[in-house]
Design an enzyme around this catalytic site. Structure first.
Site, mmCIF file in Angstrom:
data_model
loop_
_atom_site.group_PDB
_atom_site.id
_atom_site.type_symbol
_atom_site.label_atom_id
_atom_site.label_comp_id
_atom_site.label_asym_id
_atom_site.label_seq_id
_atom_site.Cartn_x
_atom_site.Cartn_y
_atom_site.Cartn_z
ATOM 1 N N HIS A 1 -0.730 -2.993 0.845
ATOM 2 C CA HIS A 1 -0.033 -1.979 0.460
ATOM 3 C C HIS A 1 0.312 -2.033 -1.652
ATOM 4 O O HIS A 1 0.558 -1.996 -2.123
ATOM 5 C CB HIS A 1 1.039 -3.736 -0.211
ATOM 6 C CG HIS A 1 1.675 -4.298 1.473
ATOM 7 N ND1 HIS A 1 1.827 -5.592 0.671
ATOM 8 C CD2 HIS A 1 1.368 -3.666 2.635
ATOM 9 C CE1 HIS A 1 2.308 -5.757 2.545
ATOM 10 N NE2 HIS A 1 2.525 -4.935 3.528
ATOM 11 N N PRO A 2 -1.298 -0.799 -0.936
ATOM 12 C CA PRO A 2 -1.328 -0.276 -2.419
ATOM 13 C C PRO A 2 -0.028 0.829 -3.009
ATOM 14 O O PRO A 2 0.765 1.301 -1.919
ATOM 15 C CB PRO A 2 -2.694 1.311 -1.713
ATOM 16 C CG PRO A 2 -2.075 0.898 -0.660
ATOM 17 C CD PRO A 2 -1.907 -0.062 0.052
#
Length: 560
Positions: A464-465
């Site tokens: 989940h960058p």
């Protein structure tokens, strides 16, 4: 070749942008380096572990050695395919908590509060969970729920209640906190990506064109974005933008493109011989992610997905899905989820749990031999921040990615609490008939130091960058885009993807990324949906208690 708007990236936000802009009569060119999303590995929800490990569909990024994880290098998959990461993700649909967006406003993202974003979530959704004034029922993005056919899903929900946590009928609506059924971007047994929801209708509408090309940089003249330089068909060309260029290339590739275009920390750009167009130190900074560990137990009965973990079983699952779009292959198998608070004094959930009726790594590479199940658990709001940096001025070279995971004492404390709370949930009577020995971490991992060591060796990214071109006030020196998604210091250039998140939201990021594309399109078009009140549940005693009904906590040592 030119259009009114040139969008770089046919991912979650880029597809939504292309649809809304072209729907309004604007001409749009979408640049995407990846290829077709056809084929069972993407289409079949149960095959989700395959595409994120295939060079055909994934950029294949890995982090630099992470100093607080013993020098480990973690995978950082990003979709290199039509639909972007919505075509290779786990299909779990989470909007985030309303207070996440209230915090965005506090950080300078005016107009992005919970009441501002709710109508865009509603506009994009076609939710099949029943009528609700919090949810949309006529949007392009199909959102469904699992059938909970495996008894372990019910055991997980019951165990949460037995441990004193509440149930939530819809964690994307009024109440996020509690145990509930997962929303998924799956429709009629197959993945429903942003390409399905938005890009294909946009291409069919006549105002949108998809161009397969590798974006090298934004072409800027006299302080204004004029187009995008690309490699295409063995040659190099510029795709012109009559109005604006919009980067929607991911929290990794968007800051990379900005820096290659001369927008970023001046010293860093100069070190690579790149002429500085706009000195924005926030480009590539503020990198955030969710980490998680897998708490695994052996199952005492053959009720898990392990019965399909063999060539014959996988062939049966695949054939059934191909013929009927049903069976285990029609689900991502993350059909139940929980959002809980780790301790008293936390206002809204800061831990997320996914339950899976199989003991296996997320990438599918290592399954425990024998029947087992697991919960993925991790903190939602880590204070650690990392960076994306150029390795050279060569656009073909992968960027340097360092999340700086687990760099604070708060991170370690959060994981200790998370692990102990999950063990307590699995110790409830609901799992009594199913639970065998603890596989991971194992009964010998008990003390703070033992848990810290195990987490350091086994924690994984939830992929989940975000945050690397964060939104903020125009006079904020660390902001990259203003609340209209315009890159500060350059005309005709915007960013619209998870890069602009000031802070990471609760849960998986596909839904808020699509919302950003939806809302950014309206900012570009000079219009807004009227704000709608996002009423939400909050425990009255959150300052004093960690859960609604404090259950007696079993001793962790005697549990084993």
């Amino acid at each position: 070749m030119e259009a009114d708007y040139v969008v770089v990236g046919a991912g979650s936000a880029g597809c939504a942008l292309a649809f809304r802009l072209s729907e309004a009569g604007r001409s749009v060119i979408v640049i995407e380096h990846g290829g077709s999303d056809a084929g069972p590995f993407i289409r079949m929800p149960g095959a989700l572990s395959f595409p994120m490990n295939m060079p055909r569909y994934d950029w294949g990024y890995r982090t630099d050695p992470e100093p607080h994880l013993g020098g480990r290098q973690l995978a950082c998959p990003r979709g290199k395919v039509i639909g972007g990461s919505s075509s290779i993700n786990g299909m779990v649909y989470v909007r985030g908590h309303p207070l996440d967006f209230a915090h965005w406003v506090e950080m300078g993202a005016a107009g992005w509060g919970p009441d501002d974003v709710l109508p865009y979530f509603r506009r994009m959704e076609n939710w099949h969970g029943g009528g609700s004034r919090w949810r949309g029922d006529s949007g392009p993005l199909h959102v469904t729920r699992g059938r909970l056919e495996n008894p372990l899903f019910h055991a997980f929900l019951e165990a949460g209640e037995e441990a004193g946590y509440g149930r939530t009928d819809d964690y994307n609506g009024y109440r996020q906190e509690g145990f509930g059924v997962t929303d998924m971007t799956i429709w009629r047994g197959r993945r429903w990506s942003a390409a399905d929801a938005y890009l294909r209708p946009a291409l069919a509408g006549g105002n949108c064109r998809l161009v397969r090309a590798f974006a090298r940089k934004v072409v800027i003249g006299e302080g204004r974005a004029r187009g995008v330089e690309v490699d295409r068909g063995g040659g190099r060309e510029v795709i012109g933008a009559r109005r604006e260029v919009i980067l929607a290339a991911s929290a990794i590739n968007t800051p990379k493109l900005l820096m290659l275009s001369g927008i970023g920390p001046a010293e860093h750009l100069a070190a690579h011989g790149i002429e500085v167009v706009a000195d924005r130190p926030g480009v590539g900074a503020n990198l955030q992610d969710h980490l998680e560990v897998y708490v695994q137990y052996a199952a005492t009965a053959p009720v898990t997905l392990y019965r399909y973990w063999n060539p014959a079983g996988k062939a049966w699952v695949g054939l059934r899905w191909l013929l009927t779009r049903s069976g285990p292959g029609a689900s991502n198998q993350f059909e139940t989820v929980a959002f809980i608070r780790s301790r008293a004094g936390v206002r809204y959930p800061d831990l997320q749990l996914h339950f899976l009726p199989l003991a296996v790594r997320y990438d599918g590479r290592a399954a425990v031999r024998g029947h087992g199940f697991q919960a993925h658990v991790g903190p939602m709001r880590s204070p650690s921040r990392g960076t994306v940096r150029l390795r050279s001025a060569d656009p073909r070279m992968a960027p340097g990615i360092r999340f700086n995971y687990m760099s604070t004492e708060e991170d370690r404390q959060d994981f200790r609490r998370a692990l102990r709370l999950v063990r307590e949930i699995f110790a409830q009577p609901a799992f009594g008939r199913w639970k065998g020995a603890e596989i991971a971490p194992g009964a010998d991992v008990v003390t703070d130091d033992e848990i810290d060591g195990w987490v350091r060796e086994h924690v994984e990214s939830a992929f989940h960058p975000c945050g690397t071109a964060r939104m903020g006030a125009a006079d904020d020196p660390l902001a990259v885009v203003d609340p209209d998604c315009r890159v500060i210091g350059v005309e005709g250039l915007r960013v619209a993807d998870s890069s602009i998140f000031p802070r990471i939201t609760n849960g998986n990021l596909n839904a808020p990324s699509i919302m950003v594309g939806e809302k950014a399109a309206d900012h570009i078009l000079g219009r807004r949906l009227p704000a709608e009140r996002w009423e939400y549940w909050e425990p009255a005693n959150w300052r004093e208690t960690q859960r609604e009904e404090r259950a007696e906590r079993p001793d962790q040592r005697s549990e084993h």
